[in-house]
Design a protein around this motif. Structure first.
Motif, PDB file in Angstrom:
ATOM      1  N   UNK A  80      12.353   9.175   1.896  1.00  0.00           N
ATOM      2  CA  UNK A  80      11.908   8.681   2.365  1.00  0.00           C
ATOM      3  C   UNK A  80       9.874   8.909   0.893  1.00  0.00           C
ATOM      4  N   UNK A  81      10.531  10.436   0.314  1.00  0.00           N
ATOM      5  CA  UNK A  81       9.213  11.390  -0.291  1.00  0.00           C
ATOM      6  C   UNK A  81       9.590  10.599  -1.912  1.00  0.00           C
ATOM      7  N   UNK A  82      11.091  10.449  -1.897  1.00  0.00           N
ATOM      8  CA  UNK A  82      11.605  10.308  -3.353  1.00  0.00           C
ATOM      9  C   UNK A  82      10.935   8.954  -4.039  1.00  0.00           C
TER      10      UNK A  82
ATOM     11  N   UNK B  57       0.798  -0.936   0.281  1.00  0.00           N
ATOM     12  CA  UNK B  57       0.256   0.359   0.326  1.00  0.00           C
ATOM     13  C   UNK B  57       0.626   1.339  -0.067  1.00  0.00           C
ATOM     14  N   UNK B  58       0.479   2.680  -0.402  1.00  0.00           N
ATOM     15  CA  UNK B  58       1.256   4.157  -0.346  1.00  0.00           C
ATOM     16  C   UNK B  58      -0.113   4.311   0.888  1.00  0.00           C
ATOM     17  N   UNK B  59       0.641   5.409   1.091  1.00  0.00           N
ATOM     18  CA  UNK B  59      -0.232   6.447   2.487  1.00  0.00           C
ATOM     19  C   UNK B  59       0.312   7.205   2.369  1.00  0.00           C
ATOM     20  N   UNK B  60      -0.380   8.298   2.398  1.00  0.00           N
ATOM     21  CA  UNK B  60       0.982  10.018   2.341  1.00  0.00           C
ATOM     22  C   UNK B  60      -0.514  11.021   3.077  1.00  0.00           C
ATOM     23  N   UNK B  61      -0.831  12.253   4.151  1.00  0.00           N
ATOM     24  CA  UNK B  61      -0.042  11.346   5.147  1.00  0.00           C
ATOM     25  C   UNK B  61      -0.512   9.986   5.883  1.00  0.00           C
ATOM     26  N   UNK B  62       0.564   9.510   6.588  1.00  0.00           N
ATOM     27  CA  UNK B  62      -0.321   8.195   8.246  1.00  0.00           C
ATOM     28  C   UNK B  62       0.033   8.253   9.386  1.00  0.00           C
ATOM     29  N   UNK B  63      -0.732   7.840  10.552  1.00  0.00           N
ATOM     30  CA  UNK B  63      -0.292   7.646  11.619  1.00  0.00           C
ATOM     31  C   UNK B  63      -0.294   5.750  11.789  1.00  0.00           C
ATOM     32  N   UNK B  64       1.694   5.619  12.379  1.00  0.00           N
ATOM     33  CA  UNK B  64       2.001   4.092  12.527  1.00  0.00           C
ATOM     34  C   UNK B  64       1.866   3.964  13.911  1.00  0.00           C
ATOM     35  N   UNK B  65       1.081   2.989  15.050  1.00  0.00           N
ATOM     36  CA  UNK B  65       0.361   2.490  15.182  1.00  0.00           C
ATOM     37  C   UNK B  65      -0.291   3.429  16.455  1.00  0.00           C
ATOM     38  N   UNK B  66      -1.157   2.971  17.488  1.00  0.00           N
ATOM     39  CA  UNK B  66      -1.804   3.320  18.346  1.00  0.00           C
ATOM     40  C   UNK B  66      -1.317   2.752  19.954  1.00  0.00           C
TER      41      UNK B  66
ATOM     42  N   UNK C 166       4.265  10.063  10.234  1.00  0.00           N
ATOM     43  CA  UNK C 166       4.485  10.389   9.555  1.00  0.00           C
ATOM     44  C   UNK C 166       4.151  10.326   8.240  1.00  0.00           C
ATOM     45  N   UNK C 167       4.597  11.212   6.578  1.00  0.00           N
ATOM     46  CA  UNK C 167       4.780  11.536   5.306  1.00  0.00           C
ATOM     47  C   UNK C 167       4.410  10.868   5.022  1.00  0.00           C
ATOM     48  N   UNK C 168       4.992   9.726   4.721  1.00  0.00           N
ATOM     49  CA  UNK C 168       5.101   8.545   3.626  1.00  0.00           C
ATOM     50  C   UNK C 168       4.784   7.206   3.914  1.00  0.00           C
ATOM     51  N   UNK C 169       4.786   6.679   4.054  1.00  0.00           N
ATOM     52  CA  UNK C 169       4.407   5.082   4.580  1.00  0.00           C
ATOM     53  C   UNK C 169       3.835   3.784   3.345  1.00  0.00           C
ATOM     54  N   UNK C 170       5.132   3.446   3.157  1.00  0.00           N
ATOM     55  CA  UNK C 170       4.995   1.774   2.562  1.00  0.00           C
ATOM     56  C   UNK C 170       5.418   0.727   2.607  1.00  0.00           C
TER      57      UNK C 170
END
Length: 475
Positions: free
Chosen positions: A458-460, A396-405, A415-419
């Motif tokens: 990460x963005x690139x 998947x690709x997600x921008x932005x995202x929150x990792x964990x709870x 985070x800004x970029x999640x892959x």
């Protein structure tokens, strides 16, 4: 006067002599005629033939003797299939003449007093020669005929459809020369008993013939069906000169014949072919991959979730339909999982490469290096080491995202970029809480398993890859 009297006496004497002569002739003629009548009361008139035998002046007994002699020369000609002939003689069947009274009746039909007229005419008769055969002798001789010799007999064969590899054709019927034994023996015994001199076993229907001929409608329908099925040609192209062709020879190995004689594809056999000839050869999902690293080393990777995986049943169904429709086409298998490239190197030239030991990440797009950066991977000393030794796909690709709870994992990191590429493990930026990357940081302050990257890198990477792009991780 006396002279006249003498002349009268002389004339009277001459007339008397003439009368006497005529009377004698008439008596002799009558006697001869009666003797002839007596003779021909027991003899056939002159110029009389019976069954081609001259019976002139023969008694009935003499005629019977002649007929008996004729029976002894009897020959039955048996006309068989393919121009073959055999014969049977009177001695072969124990044949004898039997007096049935017909000769006597024929003789009695003559008026003996008309013998003179009968002798002046010509009479020809054909009578049924009353014969008798010894059935046991006849059966034994019949059994010795060549037409009953098993070594010389060809059995009939039905016409049938032959499928030999990719070739198929109607094999013509064979009539052969096998006889219906009971029918043939009965016919021969009847013919012999009748005295007939010839018999044709073929025209009398004694042969056992095939029941299915090459013009049979069912065979023709089956042939038309095979024209469709075996006329199909399906090509699977896996690139790099890896081609699999489903042609007539392959299809023939899948055919089964139903009870009604029609042909159909055995889907189990088709499935087995898809499994062994396609899936086993061309599936790469979770299997071994050979990879050349940026440093030039060739390594072997196994496992992971990247690669091709043919959906076997769906591909089977698709293939069966195409063959049943007689299609000539190129076909793409149905897939459960797909990679980005179909060639031998299914990783292709766009991928992310991660070295745990070097704490490096490289990203290539269309063969060109677009990113080379330090990273921080999972902390192996806390059991959070980043999975390695395999090839995964970006899920998947997600921008932005929150990792964990906070509730379940004890952290919640924006985070800004999640892959992600395997479970909760993925690539993402970590500048929000890290100021340095690379080296041995991962061994003491590594992540929970993810690959931490500088924001710019990460963005690139995020912009270079897409869902399904390969991620190679090795240590």
């Amino acid at each position: 006067m006396q002279t006249e009297i003498q002349e009268e006496k002389k004339k009277s004497h001459t007339g008397l002599i003439l009368v006497l002569i005529v009377a004698i002739v008439l008596v002799i003629g009558a006697f001869g005629y009666l003797m002839g009548a007596r003779y021909y009361a027991t003899h056939f008139p002159r110029n009389t033939t019976i069954n081609g035998i001259d019976v002139s002046n023969k008694t009935a007994e003499n005629v019977k003797l002649a007929l008996n002699n004729s029976v002894q020369t009897y020959v039955l000609t048996i006309q068989e299939r393919d121009g073959v002939k055999e014969t049977m003689t009177a001695s072969d069947v124990g044949m004898t003449y039997q007096d049935d009274g017909e000769v006597d009746a024929l003789l009695d039909s003559y008026n003996p007093y008309a013998w003179l007229f009968d002798c002046l005419s010509e009479d020809s008769y054909t009578i049924s020669a009353a014969v008798q055969i010894d059935e046991d002798t006849a059966r034994a001789s019949i059994a010795l005929l060549n037409c009953f010799n098993a070594a010389l007999v060809t059995s009939p064969e039905d016409a049938c459809l032959v499928v030999d590899g990719g070739e198929y054709y109607i094999k013509e019927e064979v009539y052969g020369n096998q006889l219906d034994e009971d029918k043939t023996v009965a016919l021969l015994l009847e013919t012999l008993s009748s005295g007939a001199t010839s018999v044709n076993l073929d025209t009398e229907g004694c042969y056992i013939d095939p029941t299915v001929t090459s013009d049979d409608e069912t065979l023709q329908a089956q042939m038309a069906q095979l024209d469709v099925l075996l006329g199909a040609e399906i090509t699977f192209d896996f690139e790099d000169d890896r081609i699999e062709v489903v042609n007539a020879e392959v299809i023939a190995s899948w055919l089964v014949q139903d009870e009604d004689g029609s042909y159909s594809l055995d889907s189990d056999l088709v499935y087995d072919w898809v499994k062994t000839q396609l899936a086993y050869q061309y599936d790469t999902f979770g299997l071994t991959h050979t990879f050349t690293t940026t440093g030039g080393d060739t390594i072997t990777l196994s496992g992971g979730d990247y690669g091709w995986c043919i959906a076997r049943q769906d591909t089977t169904d698709k293939l069966v339909t195409a063959v049943e429709n007689g299609e000539v086409t190129e076909m793409e298998p149905e897939y459960q999982y797909t990679a980005k490239f179909r060639g031998v190197n299914d990783i292709g030239d766009t991928y992310v490469e991660i070295s745990i030991s070097q704490q490096k990440v490289w990203c290539y797009k269309n063969g060109a290096l677009v990113v080379e950066t330090d990273c921080v991977t999972g902390n192996p000393n806390k059991g959070n080491g980043t999975p390695s030794g395999s090839v995964w796909a970006i899920d998947a690709k997600k921008s932005p995202a929150v990792l964990g709870t906070l509730d379940t994992m004890g952290y919640a990191s924006p985070v800004n970029y999640w892959m992600p590429f395997t479970g909760n493990v993925g690539l993402h930026d970590a500048d929000g809480w890290r100021s340095s990357y690379g080296g041995t940081i991962y061994q003491t302050n590594g992540s929970h398993g993810c690959v931490n990257l500088p924001l710019s890198a990460a963005k690139q990477i995020y912009n270079a890859v897409e869902i399904g792009t390969a991620v190679i991780v090795y240590n």
